[in-house]
Design an enzyme around this catalytic site. Structure first.
Site, PDB file in Angstrom:
ATOM      1  N   ASN A  11      60.375  43.410  35.392  1.00  0.00           N
ATOM      2  CA  ASN A  11      59.791  44.046  36.571  1.00  0.00           C
ATOM      3  C   ASN A  11      58.271  43.926  36.483  1.00  0.00           C
ATOM      4  O   ASN A  11      57.628  44.695  35.791  1.00  0.00           O
ATOM      5  CB  ASN A  11      60.222  45.526  36.618  1.00  0.00           C
ATOM      6  CG  ASN A  11      59.584  46.257  37.780  1.00  0.00           C
ATOM      7  OD1 ASN A  11      59.085  45.632  38.718  1.00  0.00           O
ATOM      8  ND2 ASN A  11      59.598  47.583  37.725  1.00  0.00           N
ATOM      9  N   LYS A  13      56.094  44.486  38.736  1.00  0.00           N
ATOM     10  CA  LYS A  13      55.353  45.442  39.590  1.00  0.00           C
ATOM     11  C   LYS A  13      54.290  44.664  40.377  1.00  0.00           C
ATOM     12  O   LYS A  13      54.521  43.523  40.740  1.00  0.00           O
ATOM     13  CB  LYS A  13      54.777  46.565  38.725  1.00  0.00           C
ATOM     14  CG  LYS A  13      55.858  47.151  37.804  1.00  0.00           C
ATOM     15  CD  LYS A  13      55.464  48.390  37.076  1.00  0.00           C
ATOM     16  CE  LYS A  13      56.641  48.848  36.222  1.00  0.00           C
ATOM     17  NZ  LYS A  13      56.417  50.133  35.587  1.00  0.00           N
ATOM     18  N   HIS A  97      63.140  52.336  42.326  1.00  0.00           N
ATOM     19  CA  HIS A  97      62.290  52.484  41.137  1.00  0.00           C
ATOM     20  C   HIS A  97      61.506  53.795  41.245  1.00  0.00           C
ATOM     21  O   HIS A  97      61.100  54.192  42.339  1.00  0.00           O
ATOM     22  CB  HIS A  97      61.331  51.292  41.022  1.00  0.00           C
ATOM     23  CG  HIS A  97      60.614  51.278  39.721  1.00  0.00           C
ATOM     24  ND1 HIS A  97      59.508  52.059  39.482  1.00  0.00           N
ATOM     25  CD2 HIS A  97      60.880  50.632  38.560  1.00  0.00           C
ATOM     26  CE1 HIS A  97      59.120  51.873  38.227  1.00  0.00           C
ATOM     27  NE2 HIS A  97      59.933  51.008  37.649  1.00  0.00           N
ATOM     28  N   GLU A  99      58.560  54.531  40.644  1.00  0.00           N
ATOM     29  CA  GLU A  99      57.233  54.426  41.284  1.00  0.00           C
ATOM     30  C   GLU A  99      57.380  54.453  42.799  1.00  0.00           C
ATOM     31  O   GLU A  99      56.543  55.015  43.506  1.00  0.00           O
ATOM     32  CB  GLU A  99      56.522  53.156  40.791  1.00  0.00           C
ATOM     33  CG  GLU A  99      56.021  53.351  39.364  1.00  0.00           C
ATOM     34  CD  GLU A  99      55.909  52.078  38.543  1.00  0.00           C
ATOM     35  OE1 GLU A  99      55.940  50.974  39.110  1.00  0.00           O
ATOM     36  OE2 GLU A  99      55.801  52.205  37.306  1.00  0.00           O
ATOM     37  N   GLU A 168      66.132  54.839  33.870  1.00  0.00           N
ATOM     38  CA  GLU A 168      64.728  54.801  33.491  1.00  0.00           C
ATOM     39  C   GLU A 168      64.150  56.215  33.491  1.00  0.00           C
ATOM     40  O   GLU A 168      63.764  56.726  34.547  1.00  0.00           O
ATOM     41  CB  GLU A 168      63.947  53.942  34.485  1.00  0.00           C
ATOM     42  CG  GLU A 168      64.390  52.496  34.516  1.00  0.00           C
ATOM     43  CD  GLU A 168      63.234  51.571  34.882  1.00  0.00           C
ATOM     44  OE1 GLU A 168      62.972  50.658  34.117  1.00  0.00           O
ATOM     45  OE2 GLU A 168      62.584  51.803  35.909  1.00  0.00           O
ATOM     46  N   GLY A 174      55.910  53.050  31.213  1.00  0.00           N
ATOM     47  CA  GLY A 174      54.493  52.738  31.066  1.00  0.00           C
ATOM     48  C   GLY A 174      53.748  53.684  30.141  1.00  0.00           C
ATOM     49  O   GLY A 174      52.519  53.672  30.094  1.00  0.00           O
ATOM     50  N   SER A 213      59.223  51.536  28.521  1.00  0.00           N
ATOM     51  CA  SER A 213      58.516  51.139  27.296  1.00  0.00           C
ATOM     52  C   SER A 213      59.379  50.317  26.337  1.00  0.00           C
ATOM     53  O   SER A 213      59.302  50.494  25.119  1.00  0.00           O
ATOM     54  CB  SER A 213      57.912  52.374  26.604  1.00  0.00           C
ATOM     55  OG  SER A 213      56.975  53.003  27.456  1.00  0.00           O
TER      56      SER A 213
HETATM   57  P1  PGA Z   1      57.558  49.766  31.263  1.00  0.00           P
HETATM   58  O1  PGA Z   1      58.147  49.798  32.769  1.00  0.00           O
HETATM   59  O2  PGA Z   1      58.430  48.798  30.500  1.00  0.00           O
HETATM   60  O3  PGA Z   1      56.148  49.261  31.431  1.00  0.00           O
HETATM   61  O4  PGA Z   1      57.637  51.138  30.727  1.00  0.00           O
HETATM   62  C1  PGA Z   1      59.527  49.833  32.997  1.00  0.00           C
HETATM   63  C2  PGA Z   1      59.792  49.901  34.474  1.00  0.00           C
HETATM   64  O5  PGA Z   1      59.026  50.545  35.201  1.00  0.00           O
HETATM   65  O6  PGA Z   1      60.760  49.304  34.977  1.00  0.00           O
END
Ligand code: PGA
Length: 251
Positions: A11, A13, A97, A99, A168, A174, A213
């Site tokens: 992903n 983003k 997601h 976000e 998630e 993140g 992460s």
């Molecule tokens: P990350 O993001 O691996 O940077 O924690 C995962 C995601 O948002 O799908």
């Protein structure tokens, strides 16, 4: 033990231009797994989707959108539809997601329409669910997962195993704070149980990923957990060798 093919999604983003997508794939595709290996899906920003799909065409790697609108077309400025993603070469789409839920007001009601619309467009939905830190601390993790999964899949009938679910935990995204193997296994086994309430065969076949992460040094342990079928990777998927290391951890 059911035979669920491991699934790794990158992903990106809002990262990578077309040129950067080209550079990533020029390196990553050299060592990417073939059709018998783990399933690999790259989710670039919309403008790079078609280029990514063309570059991946001779490989087993697939591409996915990061969001879509439920309508096929219409007066929805700034939105993009399932058929548009499919035409650009996507075979999957990330939906829900955190976000999008937190920053852009994505609701379970909208997701209940988006998931069937994605299936109707021939796209594999990668549905993201997960609790916030406050919800986990309040002992509400399972209630949140149940509320999201039940609502988001309410209008899906008989195609449950065409969906990929990504668990998630919002506090792990993140943040560098990965869920412990126990937390990941427990939550994902619970999600599988929720699917089992609807369909026993679908629960055996549906892929449920962990995201939050995931890095080259923790991927193998997470992906080896009995109910974890792969990973949705954000930050570490931006570097071709890091993502390749995560993919090989699943292979
Ligand atoms: P990350 O993001 O691996 O940077 O924690 C995962 C995601 O948002 O799908």
């Amino acid at each position: 033990m059911p035979d669920r093919r491991p699934y790794l999604a990158a992903n990106w983003k809002m990262n990578k231009t077309v040129e950067e997508t080209d550079a990533f794939l020029a390196e990553f595709l050299l060592g990417a797994p073939g059709p018998d290996g783990p399933e690999v899906v790259i989710c670039p920003p919309f403008p790079a989707l078609k280029t990514a799909a063309e570059l991946c065409a001779q490989s087993a790697v697939r591409v996915a959108g990061q969001n879509m609108h439920e309508a096929e077309s219409g007066a929805y400025t700034g939105e993009i539809s399932g058929p548009m993603l499919a035409e650009a070469g996507a075979t999957a789409v990330v939906l829900g997601h955190s976000e999008r839920r937190q920053l852009f007001g994505e609701t379970d009601e909208a997701l209940a329409r988006k998931v069937p619309a994605a299936l109707a467009a021939g796209l594999e939905p990668i549905l993201c669910i997960g609790e916030t830190e406050e919800e986990r601390d309040g002992g509400e993790t399972e209630a949140v997962l149940e509320r999201q999964l039940v609502a988001d899949l309410a209008a899906v009938d008989g195609e449950l195993d065409r969906i990929v679910v990504a668990y998630e935990p919002v506090w792990a995204i993140g943040s560098g704070r990965t869920a412990t193997p126990e937390q990941a296994q427990q939550a994902i086994a619970f999600v599988r149980e929720l699917v089992r309430r609807r369909s026993e065969p679908a629960a055996e076949h549906i892929r449920i990923l962990y995201g939050g992460s995931v890095k080259p040094d923790n991927a193998a342990e997470l992906i080896a957990l009995p109910d974890v079928d792969g990973a949705l990777v954000g930050g570490a998927s931006l570097d071709p060798s890091d993502f390749a290391a995560i993919v090989s951890a699943a292979g």
